[in-house]
Write a protein that holds these residues in place. Structure first.
Motif, PDB file in Angstrom:
ATOM      1  N   SER A  62      -1.727  -0.809  -9.831  1.00  0.00           N
ATOM      2  CA  SER A  62      -2.803  -0.170  -9.059  1.00  0.00           C
ATOM      3  C   SER A  62      -3.948   0.156  -9.998  1.00  0.00           C
ATOM      4  O   SER A  62      -3.781   0.224 -11.222  1.00  0.00           O
ATOM      5  CB  SER A  62      -2.276   1.104  -8.395  1.00  0.00           C
ATOM      6  OG  SER A  62      -1.916   2.045  -9.383  1.00  0.00           O
ATOM      7  N   HIS A  63      -5.127   0.383  -9.423  1.00  0.00           N
ATOM      8  CA  HIS A  63      -6.300   0.563 -10.261  1.00  0.00           C
ATOM      9  C   HIS A  63      -6.151   1.784 -11.161  1.00  0.00           C
ATOM     10  O   HIS A  63      -6.452   1.727 -12.367  1.00  0.00           O
ATOM     11  CB  HIS A  63      -7.555   0.700  -9.389  1.00  0.00           C
ATOM     12  CG  HIS A  63      -8.829   0.729 -10.199  1.00  0.00           C
ATOM     13  ND1 HIS A  63      -9.300  -0.363 -10.878  1.00  0.00           N
ATOM     14  CD2 HIS A  63      -9.705   1.749 -10.444  1.00  0.00           C
ATOM     15  CE1 HIS A  63     -10.417  -0.055 -11.500  1.00  0.00           C
ATOM     16  NE2 HIS A  63     -10.693   1.233 -11.258  1.00  0.00           N
ATOM     17  N   SER A  64      -5.692   2.884 -10.611  1.00  0.00           N
ATOM     18  CA  SER A  64      -5.558   4.097 -11.423  1.00  0.00           C
ATOM     19  C   SER A  64      -4.483   3.913 -12.498  1.00  0.00           C
ATOM     20  O   SER A  64      -4.662   4.338 -13.646  1.00  0.00           O
ATOM     21  CB  SER A  64      -5.220   5.289 -10.542  1.00  0.00           C
ATOM     22  OG  SER A  64      -3.995   5.071  -9.880  1.00  0.00           O
ATOM     23  N   SER A  97     -10.765   5.634  -6.391  1.00  0.00           N
ATOM     24  CA  SER A  97      -9.441   5.209  -6.891  1.00  0.00           C
ATOM     25  C   SER A  97      -8.403   6.267  -6.589  1.00  0.00           C
ATOM     26  O   SER A  97      -8.657   7.453  -6.695  1.00  0.00           O
ATOM     27  CB  SER A  97      -9.516   4.962  -8.405  1.00  0.00           C
ATOM     28  OG  SER A  97      -9.792   6.172  -9.060  1.00  0.00           O
ATOM     29  N   ASP A  98      -7.237   5.831  -6.157  1.00  0.00           N
ATOM     30  CA  ASP A  98      -6.135   6.729  -5.818  1.00  0.00           C
ATOM     31  C   ASP A  98      -5.106   6.690  -6.933  1.00  0.00           C
ATOM     32  O   ASP A  98      -4.600   5.635  -7.266  1.00  0.00           O
ATOM     33  CB  ASP A  98      -5.464   6.298  -4.502  1.00  0.00           C
ATOM     34  CG  ASP A  98      -6.437   6.413  -3.341  1.00  0.00           C
ATOM     35  OD1 ASP A  98      -7.434   7.116  -3.522  1.00  0.00           O
ATOM     36  OD2 ASP A  98      -6.184   5.798  -2.299  1.00  0.00           O
ATOM     37  N   ASP A  99      -4.819   7.852  -7.455  1.00  0.00           N
ATOM     38  CA  ASP A  99      -3.831   7.911  -8.531  1.00  0.00           C
ATOM     39  C   ASP A  99      -2.492   8.366  -8.001  1.00  0.00           C
ATOM     40  O   ASP A  99      -1.865   9.278  -8.515  1.00  0.00           O
ATOM     41  CB  ASP A  99      -4.331   8.870  -9.622  1.00  0.00           C
ATOM     42  CG  ASP A  99      -3.482   8.752 -10.868  1.00  0.00           C
ATOM     43  OD1 ASP A  99      -2.859   7.699 -11.039  1.00  0.00           O
ATOM     44  OD2 ASP A  99      -3.443   9.720 -11.622  1.00  0.00           O
ATOM     45  N   GLU A 134      -3.637   3.457  -2.071  1.00  0.00           N
ATOM     46  CA  GLU A 134      -3.851   2.557  -3.195  1.00  0.00           C
ATOM     47  C   GLU A 134      -2.943   1.342  -3.051  1.00  0.00           C
ATOM     48  O   GLU A 134      -1.845   1.442  -2.487  1.00  0.00           O
ATOM     49  CB  GLU A 134      -3.574   3.272  -4.512  1.00  0.00           C
ATOM     50  CG  GLU A 134      -4.127   2.512  -5.709  1.00  0.00           C
ATOM     51  CD  GLU A 134      -4.205   3.386  -6.935  1.00  0.00           C
ATOM     52  OE1 GLU A 134      -5.116   3.195  -7.741  1.00  0.00           O
ATOM     53  OE2 GLU A 134      -3.343   4.277  -7.078  1.00  0.00           O
ATOM     54  N   GLU A 176       0.847  -1.196   0.000  1.00  0.00           N
ATOM     55  CA  GLU A 176       0.000   0.000   0.000  1.00  0.00           C
ATOM     56  C   GLU A 176       0.879   1.241   0.000  1.00  0.00           C
ATOM     57  O   GLU A 176       1.898   1.306   0.699  1.00  0.00           O
ATOM     58  CB  GLU A 176      -0.908   0.011   1.230  1.00  0.00           C
ATOM     59  CG  GLU A 176      -1.846   1.211   1.286  1.00  0.00           C
ATOM     60  CD  GLU A 176      -2.677   1.199   2.561  1.00  0.00           C
ATOM     61  OE1 GLU A 176      -3.898   1.081   2.455  1.00  0.00           O
ATOM     62  OE2 GLU A 176      -2.074   1.299   3.642  1.00  0.00           O
TER      63      GLU A 176
END
Length: 821
Positions: free
Chosen positions: A686-688, A421-423, A520, A401
């Protein structure tokens, strides 16, 4: 014709007779008159006589006078001629009978000369044989001399024989000289072998049992003889090799478990133990001292000097390579024992000097360089640890994380609440993407860039493009499609982020700010943590040896040198990681991207905590290395999807077979490829970051489709329908851009945020399936002008609609509004 008178004829006959007096045979021989010429002359005289007689007879008939006297004289002349002829024939016969005699005389003379020559030759051969016999007797007399121990006399006689052979002129350029020289060389070899046999008897060396027995009886004479024969050096070298192999190698060549063989010394005997035992450096040095002392005591001084010249340096090299180098510790706990080992080495060099040996300079130099050697060992060990980490790693993934705190306005907070979502890793994105590169824009993927104007976005895009060019040059990309890539990049960069800006406008702007925490998760392998531990170990040890309590230690000056090792460790990681990640992991470049940035972040924390400013450059280089890995993977995937889409051949005649099938296959393969890549990267990024990466690939595809469709000169209604179906098939990729949400409300795809030309692509679909009036309305009243230029819209209208007044008016209205804008 008048006939001669009688008086004239008589006169002529008398003159002929007077001139025709002929010599006898002795005179002919004395004058060496040619016999053939004499015979010819007689024939001519006879012929002349006959002619005279005939002429006289004729005259006597014609002239009636008495010529009896003259006839009588002529007959007398005839008889004289006959007698002369007989005499000439006898002379010729006698001459012919002397030719065989002359031949016999010549043959006898030649035989006499040959006999005389043979007598001289035989005498010379006899003399030569006698000399050869004498020399062979001298050679044969050498063997009893050296076998009886008279080495000096034997060498003197051998040298005298060699000298005699070389000076004797009888043997020059003959086979005898070659044979005698071979015999002398054979005698010399036999003599040398005899001396070496006696050498081995006095220096009895048993390599199998590790034993050396020395007896000095006559050894000095043997050494002197070998030296005079120029064989001492080779014999001594051979003895040194055998001594090393039989006695010293068991002591110096350590076993993997650190065992060595000891030695037992007697009065004239040295014996290696039959079994090895655990030994330390001091133990080995003690065994070597025993061996050197025994050799010094037992061998004559005449060979000790030459033995020392090569013996001690060779011993020192093996001692350093097999024992001392391995004794250098890598940690700090064994430093005291290492210093004690150095003291033992120095004492060992003094012992060698006291024994009269020399050549220990290498050991002294190695001891003086101990701090540098320890630092070198640490460097080698740390780099080897990096290699081992990559070699034994299985690439086991784990999630980590990242937490980042940001100051945002209340309007941005609204957007944050709507997007979970965290960029935090927006700056990790491919450098061709429109991801911001500074702290002020790191929340762009969160939808917090409402305060960014188009001018600032353009400047940042240009900077990003420049960075991407550097990355491409570093990896050797852009060689083939450089111009096309640049055009596409500029087209993508020219599109502003309108959906995000619109959301920000609806949310409103406020001056108040507050701190938020962005979190994230992403996936790394088991590689970064061990490498980080290696780096931390170097920093920790540097701090320890720099303390006052370690000021007296041997390596106290190496503290600063340890701080240079993290740079080498990171360089080793960058050098070996690409092959490891490519071979062992699927999507290895993305794992390398995550691992590199994770490791860079952790090393940055170490640098900040320990105030190691020198590591900041290495951290930046590692971050760039990770981004280059990401860029390489992105470029590979861009190439793949572009090649797949090239199967549509620009969508020309896409409503007719076989072109229709090619277009369907190309679009389906492209969509399937994008979904496959999404599934492959989803557990890693990561998602972003995942949405940004997939968004960049989708942007590449949509941009190519837009360009291909705009370039079509004529689009029929059937083609338009097929193009709309292809575009709708690609539009279904919106389900990949759903944000992570925890509320019950259905998530809204954020495709327009991550795909720069998504709105333009959607407008293209509207244009393909809209009427002329709808297109004009979108341009005049809608936001079509924000995505398309007037020329692009005009080209599409001319391709979609036939020439008519309505089309001309619509085009004119679009151009007018465009000029007004």
């Amino acid at each position: 014709m008048s006939h001669p008178s009688e008086t004239e004829i008589c006169k002529a006959v008398l003159e002929f007779a007077a001139e025709g007096t002929y010599p006898d045979s002795e005179q002919v021989i004395a004058a060496e008159f040619p016999l053939s010429a004499l015979s010819n002359e007689l024939e001519l005289i006879t012929q002349a006589r006959d002619e005279v007689e005939t002429e006289i007879s004729t005259l006597s008939r014609d002239n009636d006078f008495d010529i009896d006297d003259w006839i009588s004289q002529a007959k007398q002349l005839h008889s004289d001629l006959e007698r002369s002829r007989l005499t000439a024939r006898e002379i010729v016969k006698q001459h012919e009978s002397t030719i065989p005699l002359e031949l016999k005389v010549g043959d006898a003379a030649a035989k006499v000369e040959l006999v005389e020559t043979e007598i001289v030759f035989n005498q010379a051969v006899t003399d030569t044989i006698e000399q050869v016999q004498s020399l062979c007797q001298q050679l044969n007399a050498i063997r009893p001399l050296y076998e009886g121990g008279q080495f000096t006399e034997a060498i003197d006689k051998l040298e005298a024989t060699e000298h005699a052979i070389s000076l004797d002129s009888c043997f020059k350029n003959t086979n005898v000289l070659v044979l005698l020289s071979e015999n002398v060389a054979a005698m010399r070899r036999e003599f040398v072998e005899f001396l070496r046999g006696r050498w081995n008897q006095h220096l009895e060396l048993d390599s199998k049992h590790g034993k050396l027995a020395i007896s000095d009886d006559a050894l000095v004479e043997i050494i002197s003889a070998l030296e005079r024969l120029n064989e001492l050096a080779s014999t001594n070298n051979q003895f040194q090799k055998e001594l090393f192999f039989a006695i010293l190698d068991p002591i110096l060549l350590s076993n993997p478990d650190g065992c060595s063989y000891g030695v037992q010394i007697e009065e004239s005997l040295i014996l290696v133990d039959s079994k090895p035992s655990r030994a330390s450096v001091p133990d080995v040095l003690g065994h070597i001292v025993k061996v050197l002392s025994f050799i010094r005591r037992s061998l004559p001084a005449s060979i000790l000097t030459s033995l020392s010249d090569s013996f001690i340096p060779a011993l020192s090299s093996k001692l350093i390579s097999h024992w001392l180098s391995t004794a250098i510790p890598t940690g700090l706990d064994d430093l005291s024992r290492f210093e004690a080992t150095l003291n033992h080495v120095l004492q060992f060099t003094k012992t060698i000097e006291s024994l009269g040996w020399h050549g220990q300079e290498e050991l002294v130099s190695w001891t003086n360089q101990a701090p540098r050697l320890w630092l070198t060992r640490r460097r080698v060990d740390s780099l080897d640890q990096v290699r081992k980490v990559l070699a034994v790693s299985k690439g086991d993934p784990r999630q980590v994380e990242r937490v980042e705190k940001r100051q945002v306005s209340e309007s941005d907070e609204v957007l944050v609440d709507n997007s979970t979502s965290d960029d935090w890793d927006a700056s990790w994105d491919d450098e061709k993407d429109d991801a911001p590169k500074n702290d002020e824009e790191d929340v762009s993927a969160w939808g917090l860039d409402n305060d960014l104007n188009d001018s600032k976005a353009t400047n940042d895009d240009i900077a990003s493009a420049a960075d991407d060019d550097e990355a491409g040059e570093a990896w050797g990309w852009g060689d083939g499609d450089e111009d096309e890539g640049e055009d596409q990049l500029q087209a993508e960069k020219s599109q502003p982020k309108k959906s995000t800006a619109a959301l920000a406008d609806r949310a409103g702007t406020h001056d108040s700010h507050r701190e938020i925490t962005l979190k994230e998760h992403y996936t790394i392998t088991d590689v970064p943590d061990p490498i980080l531990q290696i780096i931390q170990q170097q920093v920790s040890d540097s701090e320890i040896i720099s303390r006052p309590s370690h000021s007296s230690t041997l390596v106290s000056s190496s503290g600063a040198g340890l701080l240079a090792l993290p740079t080498l460790i990171l360089a080793m990681f960058k050098a070996t990681a690409p092959s490891f990640y490519s071979l062992k992991l699927n999507a290895g470049q993305m794992y390398l991207y995550n691992d590199s940035l994770y490791l860079a972040d952790r090393v940055r924390q170490v640098a900040n905590d320990k105030q190691l400013s020198r590591l900041h450059g290495d951290v930046e280089a590692l971050e760039k290395f990770g981004k280059l890995a990401y860029s390489k993977e992105m470029q590979t995937q861009r190439t793949i999807v572009t090649d797949l889409l090239d199967g549509a051949q620009g969508f020309s005649q896409c409503s007719e077979q076989p072109f229709l099938g090619d277009c369907e296959n190309a679009v389906s393969a492209t969509v399937d490829r994008l979904r496959t890549v999404y599934k492959e990267w989803q557990p890693i990024l990561s998602h972003s970051a995942l949405l940004q990466a997939i968004g960049s690939l989708v942007s590449t595809v949509t941009e190519k489709i837009i360009i291909d469709i705009v370039d079509l000169g004529d689009i029929s209604e059937t083609q338009s329908q097929k193009l709309v179906s292809f575009c709708n098939q690609l539009s279904k990729l919106e389900d990949l851009f759903l944000p992570e949400t925890s509320d019950n409300a259905g998530p809204v795809p954020m495709t327009a945020v991550y795909v720069r030309n998504w709105l333009k692509f959607q407008y293209l679909i509207n244009i393909l399936e809209s009427s002329l009036a709808d297109i004009k309305f979108l341009w005049v009243e809608g936001e079509l002008s924000l995505e398309f230029s007037a020329d692009e819209v005009v080209d599409l209208i001319e391709a979609l609609f036939a020439e008519s007044d309505h089309r001309r008016r619509a085009i004119a209205e679009i151009k007018r509004v465009s000029r007004g804008l």
